[in-house]
Design a protein around this motif. Sequence first.
Motif, PDB file in Angstrom:
ATOM      1  N   THR A  52       8.110  29.841  21.254  1.00  0.00           N
ATOM      2  CA  THR A  52       8.714  30.982  21.109  1.00  0.00           C
ATOM      3  C   THR A  52       9.706  31.300  22.164  1.00  0.00           C
ATOM      4  O   THR A  52       9.819  30.666  23.075  1.00  0.00           O
ATOM      5  CB  THR A  52       7.915  32.263  20.959  1.00  0.00           C
ATOM      6  OG1 THR A  52       7.309  32.519  22.288  1.00  0.00           O
ATOM      7  CG2 THR A  52       7.009  31.886  20.042  1.00  0.00           C
ATOM      8  N   ASN A  53      10.660  32.121  21.883  1.00  0.00           N
ATOM      9  CA  ASN A  53      11.806  32.649  22.982  1.00  0.00           C
ATOM     10  C   ASN A  53      10.706  33.075  24.208  1.00  0.00           C
ATOM     11  O   ASN A  53      11.357  32.717  25.571  1.00  0.00           O
ATOM     12  CB  ASN A  53      12.632  33.696  22.787  1.00  0.00           C
ATOM     13  CG  ASN A  53      13.741  33.152  21.660  1.00  0.00           C
ATOM     14  OD1 ASN A  53      14.029  31.912  21.749  1.00  0.00           O
ATOM     15  ND2 ASN A  53      14.424  33.938  20.719  1.00  0.00           N
ATOM     16  N   GLU A  54       9.737  33.803  24.129  1.00  0.00           N
ATOM     17  CA  GLU A  54       9.007  34.095  24.944  1.00  0.00           C
ATOM     18  C   GLU A  54       8.420  32.955  25.857  1.00  0.00           C
ATOM     19  O   GLU A  54       8.267  32.996  27.195  1.00  0.00           O
ATOM     20  CB  GLU A  54       8.115  35.282  24.699  1.00  0.00           C
ATOM     21  CG  GLU A  54       7.436  35.904  25.771  1.00  0.00           C
ATOM     22  CD  GLU A  54       6.171  36.807  25.147  1.00  0.00           C
ATOM     23  OE1 GLU A  54       5.811  36.759  24.124  1.00  0.00           O
ATOM     24  OE2 GLU A  54       5.682  37.669  26.094  1.00  0.00           O
ATOM     25  N   ASP A  55       7.866  31.948  25.072  1.00  0.00           N
ATOM     26  CA  ASP A  55       7.249  30.900  25.774  1.00  0.00           C
ATOM     27  C   ASP A  55       8.203  30.200  26.478  1.00  0.00           C
ATOM     28  O   ASP A  55       8.140  29.663  27.646  1.00  0.00           O
ATOM     29  CB  ASP A  55       6.785  30.030  24.755  1.00  0.00           C
ATOM     30  CG  ASP A  55       5.774  30.410  23.904  1.00  0.00           C
ATOM     31  OD1 ASP A  55       4.938  31.118  24.474  1.00  0.00           O
ATOM     32  OD2 ASP A  55       5.536  30.019  22.594  1.00  0.00           O
ATOM     33  N   ILE A  56       9.652  29.967  26.058  1.00  0.00           N
ATOM     34  CA  ILE A  56      10.558  29.280  26.895  1.00  0.00           C
ATOM     35  C   ILE A  56      10.959  29.919  28.234  1.00  0.00           C
ATOM     36  O   ILE A  56      10.751  29.146  29.350  1.00  0.00           O
ATOM     37  CB  ILE A  56      11.804  29.280  26.008  1.00  0.00           C
ATOM     38  CG1 ILE A  56      11.743  28.430  24.782  1.00  0.00           C
ATOM     39  CG2 ILE A  56      13.007  28.747  26.780  1.00  0.00           C
ATOM     40  CD1 ILE A  56      12.720  28.573  23.726  1.00  0.00           C
ATOM     41  N   GLN A  57      10.980  31.397  28.003  1.00  0.00           N
ATOM     42  CA  GLN A  57      10.913  32.054  29.439  1.00  0.00           C
ATOM     43  C   GLN A  57      10.065  31.660  30.277  1.00  0.00           C
ATOM     44  O   GLN A  57      10.046  31.634  31.629  1.00  0.00           O
ATOM     45  CB  GLN A  57      11.265  33.577  29.084  1.00  0.00           C
ATOM     46  CG  GLN A  57      12.221  33.925  28.428  1.00  0.00           C
ATOM     47  CD  GLN A  57      13.004  35.132  28.686  1.00  0.00           C
ATOM     48  OE1 GLN A  57      12.339  35.868  29.291  1.00  0.00           O
ATOM     49  NE2 GLN A  57      14.396  35.042  28.654  1.00  0.00           N
ATOM     50  N   ASN A  58       8.624  31.849  29.721  1.00  0.00           N
ATOM     51  CA  ASN A  58       7.570  31.628  30.528  1.00  0.00           C
ATOM     52  C   ASN A  58       7.351  30.313  30.962  1.00  0.00           C
ATOM     53  O   ASN A  58       6.777  30.193  32.201  1.00  0.00           O
ATOM     54  CB  ASN A  58       6.339  32.167  29.940  1.00  0.00           C
ATOM     55  CG  ASN A  58       6.138  33.586  29.622  1.00  0.00           C
ATOM     56  OD1 ASN A  58       6.690  34.313  30.477  1.00  0.00           O
ATOM     57  ND2 ASN A  58       5.471  33.982  28.554  1.00  0.00           N
TER      58      ASN A  58
END
Length: 112
Positions: A52-58
């Motif tokens: 997800t976009n959040e996974d990518i940031q993390n």
Amino acid sequence: MENCLFCKFAKEHPAKVYEDELFYIIKDIEPKAPLHYLAIPKRHYKYITEMTNEDIQNFGKIVNKVGEISINILHLDGGYRLVINQGDNAGQTVPHLHIHILGGKKMDWNPA
Ligand code: AMP
Ligand code: ZN
């Protein structure tokens, strides 16, 4: 995810080398180099393409931290290799994304 080894380890692995809210690091049980660790995001996904976009940031934060830990905690000052196996041809055996941290010797560069 039920029946996932690395989801289970997130809760109960007794010998984590490092842990924060995003990921943890353990020793690989079958080392492929003199020093072999696994950096494992706590969120379950198998493929980079499932992020997800959040996974990518993390994931950016995780990789940055893995670099710091490789030097400061694992003492891989001479260099180290990060590997992510994706799918059968790469030899992925655990369907929960993880980063191999390999070091402790001068490595060849021949995955064949
Ligand atoms: P991969 O083949 O890229 O999916 O990597 C999975 C890694 O998990 C392999 O290097 C295994 O040796 C390692 N592994 C499997 N079971 C365990 C375990 N119980 N504890 C630590 N590492 C494990
Ligand atoms: Zn999992």
